[in-house]
Design a protein around this motif. Structure first.
Motif, short mmCIF file in Angstrom:
data_model
loop_
_atom_site.label_atom_id
_atom_site.label_comp_id
_atom_site.label_asym_id
_atom_site.label_seq_id
_atom_site.Cartn_x
_atom_site.Cartn_y
_atom_site.Cartn_z
N HIS A 261 -6.03 -5.26 -7.55
CA HIS A 261 -6.06 -3.89 -7.01
C HIS A 261 -6.91 -3.87 -5.75
O HIS A 261 -8.05 -4.33 -5.73
N PRO B 120 0.82 -1.22 0.00
CA PRO B 120 0.00 0.00 0.00
C PRO B 120 0.85 1.27 0.00
O PRO B 120 1.84 1.37 0.71
N ASP C 273 -7.87 -0.84 -2.59
CA ASP C 273 -7.66 0.55 -2.20
C ASP C 273 -8.41 0.90 -0.92
O ASP C 273 -9.19 0.08 -0.39
N SER C 274 -8.15 2.10 -0.43
CA SER C 274 -8.71 2.55 0.85
C SER C 274 -10.20 2.85 0.79
O SER C 274 -10.82 3.13 1.82
N PHE D 151 -12.94 4.82 -7.73
CA PHE D 151 -12.39 3.76 -8.57
C PHE D 151 -13.45 3.33 -9.56
O PHE D 151 -14.62 3.14 -9.20
N ILE E 201 -5.82 8.85 -1.76
CA ILE E 201 -6.22 7.45 -1.76
C ILE E 201 -4.98 6.61 -1.52
O ILE E 201 -3.85 7.06 -1.78
N HIS F 57 -3.51 2.58 -2.22
CA HIS F 57 -3.81 1.31 -2.89
C HIS F 57 -2.60 0.40 -2.91
O HIS F 57 -1.46 0.84 -2.70
N MET G 60 -8.38 4.79 -11.39
CA MET G 60 -8.42 5.16 -9.99
C MET G 60 -8.18 6.67 -9.87
O MET G 60 -7.12 7.16 -10.27
N VAL H 263 -6.00 0.32 3.71
CA VAL H 263 -6.57 -0.50 2.65
C VAL H 263 -7.19 -1.74 3.30
O VAL H 263 -6.46 -2.58 3.83
N ALA I 46 -7.39 9.61 -7.55
CA ALA I 46 -6.87 9.83 -6.20
C ALA I 46 -7.50 11.05 -5.55
O ALA I 46 -7.81 11.03 -4.35
#
Length: 304
Positions: free
Chosen positions: A92, A73, A94-95, A153, A116, A118, A110, A292, A112
């Motif tokens: 993938h 991450p 992500d948060s 995303f 973010i 990931h 994605m 994440v 950001a």
């Protein structure tokens, strides 16, 4: 993927070309532990093309059993990433709680925005045997009024990407408008991204864009008297009707759009104001970015 600011700006070879060309860039290969990455943008000679500020070509790479891509991450601000595979699979997370497989032909976008986190890994099922990976990872700078937008995303299946055949050449319109069709992929600014596959001897007139660049994934092209070799990137001026001819079977990507203006780039952060980058660095170091889900323990430290 994560890199120091000094490593982001590449010192590429520059070749002069015909009047339609501003630059031809030849990236140097980087070995990232078992697979190669060719970084063409940004360079000292060209920091961006339209909103595109980062262009990585990863692979083709072969991994043996229990090997693969394993990027812990890490954070982003002020940009959108586009991940596209020709071969292989990535995972993938992500948060936002997203968990998505990245598969060949799909578009994974994605955004950001204000921040973010990931990770880019591979499933254990994939690493259970030999496997190949080959793809592109690109970054778009967000326009100033959207730098602090909410992160997001967006996944687009390969069947959603429009395909056309100008002059008999198969073209996928990944982002933006070209050859009379419009991609459904979300854009936050005037953006162009296409893929074309030419047989030897075929020609293609490149789509229009305020700024554009062509990257040869595989093969070779001729532009008037200039030959463009495999893995080279041609940066064009505003001339219209630019036509390229395949010297052999060729896969190419064209990116471009309208420029977003000056941007600062450090590590994984992009911003029009340096203070936003300094704040992001402090927030990551202090652990203030979101975690994440499913990948909470590991992380890439802020380069010092």
């Amino acid at each position: 993927m994560s890199n120091l600011a000094s490593e982001l700006i590449q010192d590429c070879s520059v070749i002069s070309g015909c009047s339609a060309l501003k630059l031809v860039l030849k990236p140097k290969d980087k070995d990232l532990g078992g697979f190669r990455v060719r970084r063409t943008l940004p360079t000292k000679e060209c920091r961006s093309v339209g909103p595109w500020v980062f262009f990585d070509h990863m692979g083709p790479a072969h991994f043996e059993k229990d090997q693969g891509i394993d990027v812990r991450p890490h954070p982003h601000i002020g940009l959108a990433t586009v991940t596209y595979l020709f071969e292989g699979e990535m995972l993938h997370r992500d948060s936002l709680g997203t968990k998505a497989r990245v598969l060949p032909g799909d578009i994974n976008l994605m955004v950001a925005g204000r921040g973010i986190v990931h990770s880019e890994r591979q499933r254990e099922e994939i690493k259970a045997g030999p496997q190949n990976i080959h793809g592109l990872q690109l970054w778009l700078a967000l326009p100033t009024d959207l730098e602090q937008t909410e992160p997001g995303f967006f996944h687009y299946d390969k069947t959603e990407i429009p395909e056309v055949e100008p002059n008999g050449v198969p073209v996928r319109v990944m982002m933006g408008c070209a050859y009379g069709v419009t991609s459904p992929v979300k854009t936050l600014y005037e953006t162009l991204y296409i893929e074309a596959r030419l047989k030897a001897g075929q020609t293609l007139v490149l789509p229009e864009a305020e700024e554009k660049a062509l990257y040869i994934v595989k093969g070779a092209l001729a532009l008037r008297e200039t030959k463009l070799d495999e893995h080279s990137m041609a940066i064009f001026g505003d001339e219209s009707g630019i036509t390229v001819t395949a010297q052999r079977d060729t896969v190419l990507a064209v990116v471009g759009g309208a420029p977003v203006g000056k941007r600062y780039m450090e590590w994984n952060f992009i911003a029009s104001d340096k203070s936003l980058i300094e704040q992001a660095k402090a927030d990551w170091k202090a652990g203030r970015f979101a975690k994440v889900p499913g990948d909470e323990q590991a992380f890439i430290p802020l380069p010092e």
